[in-house]
Each structure stands twice: as structure tokens, then as C-alpha cells.
Write an enzyme that holds these catalytic residues in place. Sequence first.
Site, PDB file in Angstrom:
ATOM      1  N   TYR A  82       0.855  -1.200   0.000  1.00 13.52           N
ATOM      2  CA  TYR A  82       0.000   0.000   0.000  1.00 13.52           C
ATOM      3  C   TYR A  82       0.886   1.244   0.000  1.00 13.52           C
ATOM      4  O   TYR A  82       1.841   1.326   0.783  1.00 13.52           O
ATOM      5  CB  TYR A  82      -0.942   0.002   1.223  1.00 13.52           C
ATOM      6  CG  TYR A  82      -1.970  -1.112   1.099  1.00 13.52           C
ATOM      7  CD1 TYR A  82      -3.153  -0.931   0.402  1.00 13.52           C
ATOM      8  CD2 TYR A  82      -1.693  -2.371   1.622  1.00 13.52           C
ATOM      9  CE1 TYR A  82      -4.062  -1.969   0.233  1.00 13.52           C
ATOM     10  CE2 TYR A  82      -2.602  -3.433   1.464  1.00 13.52           C
ATOM     11  CZ  TYR A  82      -3.776  -3.207   0.763  1.00 13.52           C
ATOM     12  OH  TYR A  82      -4.667  -4.246   0.582  1.00 13.52           O
ATOM     13  N   SER A  83       0.551   2.181  -0.872  1.00 17.47           N
ATOM     14  CA  SER A  83       1.297   3.445  -0.912  1.00 17.47           C
ATOM     15  C   SER A  83       1.033   4.212   0.374  1.00 17.47           C
ATOM     16  O   SER A  83      -0.113   4.278   0.836  1.00 17.47           O
ATOM     17  CB  SER A  83       0.819   4.328  -2.070  1.00 17.47           C
ATOM     18  OG  SER A  83       0.853   3.625  -3.280  1.00 17.47           O
ATOM     19  N   CYS A  93      -0.042   7.525 -10.485  1.00 22.44           N
ATOM     20  CA  CYS A  93      -0.312   6.473  -9.504  1.00 22.44           C
ATOM     21  C   CYS A  93      -1.794   6.107  -9.516  1.00 22.44           C
ATOM     22  O   CYS A  93      -2.658   6.962  -9.662  1.00 22.44           O
ATOM     23  CB  CYS A  93       0.118   6.936  -8.112  1.00 22.44           C
ATOM     24  SG  CYS A  93       0.122   5.596  -6.898  1.00 22.44           S
ATOM     25  N   GLU A 151       3.646   4.390 -10.644  1.00 27.32           N
ATOM     26  CA  GLU A 151       3.348   3.284  -9.724  1.00 27.32           C
ATOM     27  C   GLU A 151       1.859   2.959  -9.874  1.00 27.32           C
ATOM     28  O   GLU A 151       1.000   3.651  -9.333  1.00 27.32           O
ATOM     29  CB  GLU A 151       3.670   3.673  -8.288  1.00 27.32           C
ATOM     30  CG  GLU A 151       3.696   2.462  -7.379  1.00 27.32           C
ATOM     31  CD  GLU A 151       4.585   2.705  -6.169  1.00 27.32           C
ATOM     32  OE1 GLU A 151       5.788   2.397  -6.238  1.00 27.32           O
ATOM     33  OE2 GLU A 151       4.073   3.238  -5.172  1.00 27.32           O
ATOM     34  N   TYR A 209      -1.252  -0.236 -10.184  1.00 25.72           N
ATOM     35  CA  TYR A 209      -1.528  -1.591  -9.681  1.00 25.72           C
ATOM     36  C   TYR A 209      -2.919  -2.035 -10.089  1.00 25.72           C
ATOM     37  O   TYR A 209      -3.690  -1.236 -10.605  1.00 25.72           O
ATOM     38  CB  TYR A 209      -1.382  -1.643  -8.148  1.00 25.72           C
ATOM     39  CG  TYR A 209      -1.936  -0.440  -7.403  1.00 25.72           C
ATOM     40  CD1 TYR A 209      -3.286  -0.374  -7.047  1.00 25.72           C
ATOM     41  CD2 TYR A 209      -1.126   0.660  -7.072  1.00 25.72           C
ATOM     42  CE1 TYR A 209      -3.800   0.719  -6.359  1.00 25.72           C
ATOM     43  CE2 TYR A 209      -1.623   1.760  -6.392  1.00 25.72           C
ATOM     44  CZ  TYR A 209      -2.964   1.779  -6.038  1.00 25.72           C
ATOM     45  OH  TYR A 209      -3.476   2.870  -5.366  1.00 25.72           O
TER      46      TYR A 209
END
Length: 363
Positions: free
Chosen positions: A142-143, A321, A361, A363
Amino acid sequence: MAYSETTVIAGGLAHIPIVIGLFRVIENFVLQRTDSQGSSGSSTIPTSEPEKTQVSTPTKLPSKKQAHQNVPVNTYKPKAPFEGKVLENYSLLKEDAIGRVNHITFDLSGGNPQLKYVEGQSIGIIPAGEDAKGKPHKIRLYSIASTRHGDNMQGKTVSLCVRQLQYEKDGQTIDGVCSTYLCDIAKGEKVKITGPVGKEMLLPDDEEANVIMLATGTGIAPMRAYLRKMFEPQERKKNNWNFRGKAWLFMGAPKTANLLYDEDFENYKSKFPENFRYTKAISREQQNAKGGRMYIQDRVLENSEELFALIENPKTYIYLCGLKGMEPGIDEAMTTAAAAKGINWSELRLKLKKAKRWNVETY
Ligand code: FAD
Ligand code: A2P
């Protein structure tokens, strides 16, 4: 304004204080100027004049290791994770929003060594319980949504922004293991934490850097940390880092009620109108030019003149992101916008990436 390999590389190195003395004049001068009118436009954020000086490049680029020597990584590994107590866990969504997204803060005090991190890193969470095979659950990343000082400025907490994964399969609703565990977790419970990890999304040190942020959903997490560092008065005081560049956030959410940390960002906008621009793409309430859902790549296209004027400046860094699915759309928008200026986006992106000015980044 000219795009050149030298300009791009020098921009990426502007914050690294080891360039003195080791320079030699660059031999290859690459991209040529293609549009002399490119940067004009009515930006509410005035763009800085790109540096037009002849720049030289170091004989040898510093390695990634050298560039981020003081960034902590893997202080806590999966075999011996840190157990952090939940300090708070609350919804970030307004009434009628879609799904569940929570802001969750963990206490990091008492760790030996202390788990420290910097803005742009992630942590790993090991959900309690076992998988279908009776084995411990795997780590999920988790960011980090807080700055290194934590939301309470004490330097001993870490916050996340977590969307509960839910999808339909064979007529059943499936809940994601870790995201459900986190969204449901009660104050006081202990959670296994690993990390920190990641050096892709670190901010430049330069107080005059320009930072373009492209976020969908929880992809806002690292951006929240950057923006706190830039604009929260307590952060500015404590960091002794007075951001003077331009920050431009493109935020994608399905509904207005799903916008995350929106009041904070609106507040930064009103306090720092010269330094912060906030552009929203509300996919299920707004339409793009073709009548489809408004995504951040549509906003990128709408603002391409100003964006490219900023990108021409070697002090400009771009961060993406959130949903992996947004990458092709962003690429397409950048390709179209670049082509209008006679620029090949794939080549430019590669150069920006090498100079650590294009950071992704998803996901
Ligand atoms: P799981 O139980 O692991 O389920 C996920 C699996 O379900 C998928 O692998 C896939 O097999 C299946 N699946 C998923 N969707 C569907 C579908 N529609 N149809 C069929 N099958 C499907 N998440 C955040 O919320 N916030 C963050 O800040 C964040 N940061 C991240 C940073 C990084 C670097 C990375 C790599 C990921 C990040 N994530 C973040 C995502 C996070 O790590 C988890 O992947 C996410 O929370 C889902 O985990 P889960 O355990 O709930 O789901
Ligand atoms: P939508 O779901 O309406 O298609 P969240 O994580 O809160 O759902 O927000 C993600 C946001 O990103 C939503 O507005 C979602 O729109 C949008 N989105 C979905 N797919 C893409 C894509 N391929 N490119 C850009 N944005 C996307």
C-alpha cells in the site's frame, strides 16, 4: 523552446549535489525544436521559463543507489514484521459514493529499529489469518499517504488510503482479503507491517521543482503526502523545505462523493493559488469531448499546451499512480499532445524516465 537530451538529463540531476566539477560538454544534441509558440497560453499557474542555457552532462550518471542513499528500505521483513496498532480508521467517502475507501493510521512507536519512511514509499501489510491452503496470507503493498512526520507530526505513525476490493464472480460478491481486513479493522488492533519499500515515487529535493501528479482513486495516496509536505504549514516549518514550484494535481474519481482529501486540496488551492492547481475528472458525472466518461487523460489532453510547456522545464517531474488501466490512456493522450508539437512521446518519455522525471506506480 527546445527539447534536448541534455536539458532532460540535467533536469533530473538538478537536485543531486555531486555534479560540480565533473562535467564535460555533451556531444550529442538530440531533439530539435519543433514549435516556437508552444508554451503560450492562459495558465492559472504561471509556468517558469524553461532553462535555455547550454547545459553539460556528467561523464557518469550517479547510480540509483547513490541518488537515494538515505532512503530507508526493508527495515521490517515478512519473517519478522513490525506490529503496528491501529490509531484510526475512517471512511474518506461522502454520502452516495461508490464502494469503500478508508484512511487508516498505524502507530509505529516502540519499534526497534524505528520504522521510518519518506514520502512516496509503500509499506507491506500481512492480513491476519490464513489462506485457503492453511498458509499465512501473502503481503499486499500500500502506498503511504502520510509524510514522514505522520498525520500528527510526531514522526511515529503511518497512514494508508485503502479501497476495499469487491468484484462479482459466478453471481457472488467476492471481497478482497487484505483490503477488506484493513477497511474493517478496529482501533487498537495490531497489524503486521513490513517495509518500507520503493524508490520510484520519491520527490526531488529542489524547492523550485514543478510536480505534475496524475492520480486515479487511491493513487492519490503518495500525492497526498507530497501535497502535505508542500503546503501544510506545520510540514513547511518542520521540513525547512519551502516549496516554491508549481504542483498540478489531476485527480480521477467516479463521483464527486468519491473525491479523496478534496477539502484539503481545495484549501491548498485557496492558500497557494500561484503554486497549486487542482484539476478533477469525475468520470460518472462529467463527459469528455466524445461524450464518454471523463478520465484524467481527457483532462491531460485539454491542458496539453500548458502541460507541455511545464514539461519543457527541466525542473518538472511527473508522477502517475493508481489504476494500471490508466497507463495506455495517459500514453495515448501524451502521444497526441506531443505530436501536435512535433514531438515523439515514446522517445521523450524514455528520456524523462532516465532522468527520473517520469515516475509510475500503478496496480
Ligand atoms: P485479493 O484477495 O488479493 O484479491 C485480488 C485478486 O482478485 C486479484 O489478484 C485477482 O486475481 C482477483 N480479482 C480482482 N479483481 C477481479 C475481478 N474484477 N474479477 C475477477 N477477479 C478479480 N491499494 C489500495 O487500496 N491503496 C493503495 O494505496 C495501494 N497501493 C499499492 C501500491 C503498490 C506498489 C501496489 C503493487 C499495490 C497497491 N495497492 C493499493 C493494491 C493492494 O496491494 C492490493 O492489491 C489490493 O488492496 C487488493 O488486495 P486484496 O487482498 O484485498 O485482494
Ligand atoms: P470509472 O470507474 O467511472 O470507469 P476509484 O478507484 O475510486 O474507482 O476511482 C478510479 C477512477 O479512475 C474512476 O473515476 C474510474 O472511472 C477511472 N478509470 C477507470 N478506468 C480508467 C482508465 N482506463 N483510465 C483512466 N481512468 C480510469
